[in-house]
Design an enzyme around this catalytic site. Structure first.
Site, mmCIF file in Angstrom:
data_model
loop_
_atom_site.group_PDB
_atom_site.id
_atom_site.type_symbol
_atom_site.label_atom_id
_atom_site.label_comp_id
_atom_site.label_asym_id
_atom_site.label_seq_id
_atom_site.Cartn_x
_atom_site.Cartn_y
_atom_site.Cartn_z
ATOM 1 N N ASP A 98 0.918 -1.175 0.159
ATOM 2 C CA ASP A 98 0.005 -0.005 0.006
ATOM 3 C C ASP A 98 0.713 1.290 -0.151
ATOM 4 O OD1 ASP A 98 -2.199 1.575 0.209
ATOM 5 O OD2 ASP A 98 -2.030 1.570 2.483
ATOM 6 N N ASP A 300 -2.914 6.303 -5.480
ATOM 7 C CA ASP A 300 -2.917 5.282 -4.619
ATOM 8 C C ASP A 300 -3.009 3.766 -5.120
ATOM 9 O OD1 ASP A 300 -3.089 3.881 -1.972
ATOM 10 O OD2 ASP A 300 -5.506 4.130 -1.866
#
Length: 417
Positions: A98, A300
């Site tokens: 992430d 992201d």
């Protein structure tokens, strides 16, 4: 994973990859749905659910004034997994990767309360390289809330009743043939919730606790294959291996900006959006980062479908409706009925960043479900900030130059890198 900030900054930088930093490293990423037999409609629905959930938790984080608030660890957080190992002797560690968080953590024995995972739970008592961090360590003192006994213990509640509790420690991580010593991580003994097939998380954010910061890596890149091609891995590259191949097109570069309220995230300055030759009449301030930390645009890996500030989304949706002459489906997504099964010919969408244009072909912003006869926009409208999701990033090789504070990208066939 946007908003999941379980440790603060000031974690040590590593000085070794088996005695030297891993300046050149390749890791193959697996999509979370790759081992399940979902249809296109199911994949789209699951991606939309995950995106909407992450939207909700980020909005809660920005509006909640309590110092005890922590965003949720939830079964729908995260999109891509990486396989590594932890400890000596090592055991498998399947982690969500992430770019929107910093923490490296995994579930640990004794497992007082843990979610199901596909591999054995890591047992620190069986590892010769596990070392709890003392209360006097900078890492422990940097935590907002901790308890020392005399090890540095942390406990966090989450907004959806999920929680994690454990010890902050250092350990050896193994990436293929490469081992990295003394990585600071969270060893969670009580973790409520679920996390697909993962056993924890590896953060690639901008904070000192992330993997890239601890390794002292100045650049990394990835090239994501579509989640509709669930059996194809995506490369994550560190060091000189991260460099872009310019033979597939002209490299575009834009500055990475930073939000003092969310310092872990990678912000981009989005100026506008075009569809084909039409520059959409979106007000200049729509995507601006506000002084209170709201707004802005984050890139992201942990968000599936791009979320656009509602004012911008409405204009994008209106333009797409004017191009697609098909009946609308009554749903929360912008979906059309493909009555003839013929897919409309759509122009490229162009995201105009400061100094760079990211061109999205139709496959990067529309989803075609031929079996159900659906043609859907792979974006959702939100309030409080925009996120460039991984569906829009597919088949674009994206380079994060941390030393130079730049994001560069070039079209690529990710399955061939």
């Amino acid at each position: 994973m946007l908003g999941i900030l379980l440790v603060a900054s000031s974690l040590l930088f590593l000085a070794s990859l088996s005695a030297s930093p891993p300046v050149d490293l390749r890791i193959n990423l697996i999509h979370i749905d790759s081992r399940s037999n979902f249809s296109t409609s199911e994949l789209f629905h699951r991606a939309s659910q995950r995106t909407r959930y992450r939207t909700k938790t980020r909005e809660l984080k920005l509006t909640n004034s309590s110092p005890n608030f922590r965003s949720s660890l939830h079964s729908m957080d995260g999109e891509y997994l990486l396989e590594l190992a932890i400890g000596t002797p090592s055991i498998p560690f399947m982690a969500i990767v992430d770019t929107g968080s910093d923490l490296i953590w995994t579930q640990c024995e004794p497992c007082i309360s843990c979610f199901a995972q596909p591999t054995p739970v890591y047992d620190p008592s069986r590892s010769s390289t596990f070392s709890p961090l003392p209360c006097s360590s900078p890492q422990c003192e940097s935590l907002a809330y901790y308890n020392c006994t005399p090890e540095c213990r942390y406990y966090y509640n989450y907004s959806d009743s999920a929680s994690t509790q454990g010890v902050l420690a250092t350990e050896t991580l193994i990436f293929g043939a490469h081992s990295v010593r003394d990585v600071a991580f969270g060893c969670g003994h009580a973790n409520l919730g679920a996390s697909f097939n993962s056993t924890g998380t590896v953060g690639l954010g901008r904070g000192h606790g992330s993997l890239v910061s601890q390794l002292g890596i100045e650049k990394f890149s990835y090239c994501l294959t579509s989640f509709l091609e669930s059996n194809i891995t995506s490369p994550l590259l560190f060091g000189s291996m991260a460099d872009l191949n310019t033979s597939s097109g002209a490299t575009q570069s834009t500055l990475l900006t930073q939000n003092p309220f969310d310092p872990s995230f990678y912000y981009l300055d989005l100026k506008g959006i075009s569809i084909g030759e039409t520059l959409l009449p979106i007000r200049a301030e729509t995507f601006e980062l506000k002084k209170d930390g709201s707004g802005g645009v984050i890139i992201d890996t942990g968000t599936a479908l791009t979320r656009l500030e509602q004012a911008g989304y409405d204009i994008v949706a209106r333009e797409i409706k004017s191009i697609v002459n098909l009946p609308l489906v009554n749903s929360s997504e912008l979906c059309f009925t493909l009555s003839s099964r013929l897919v409309p010919n759509m122009p490229d969408m162009i995201l105009h960043f400061e100094g760079a244009n990211m061109t999205l072909p139709m496959d990067n912003y529309m989803i075609v479900d031929s079996n159900k006869g659906l043609f859907c926009l792979a974006m959702i409208g939100v309030s409080g900030g925009s996120i460039l999701g991984n569906y829009q990033q597919k088949n674009i090789h994206i380079l994060y130059n941390l030393a130079g504070g730049m994001l560069s990208f070039v079209p690529a066939k990710c399955s061939e890198i």
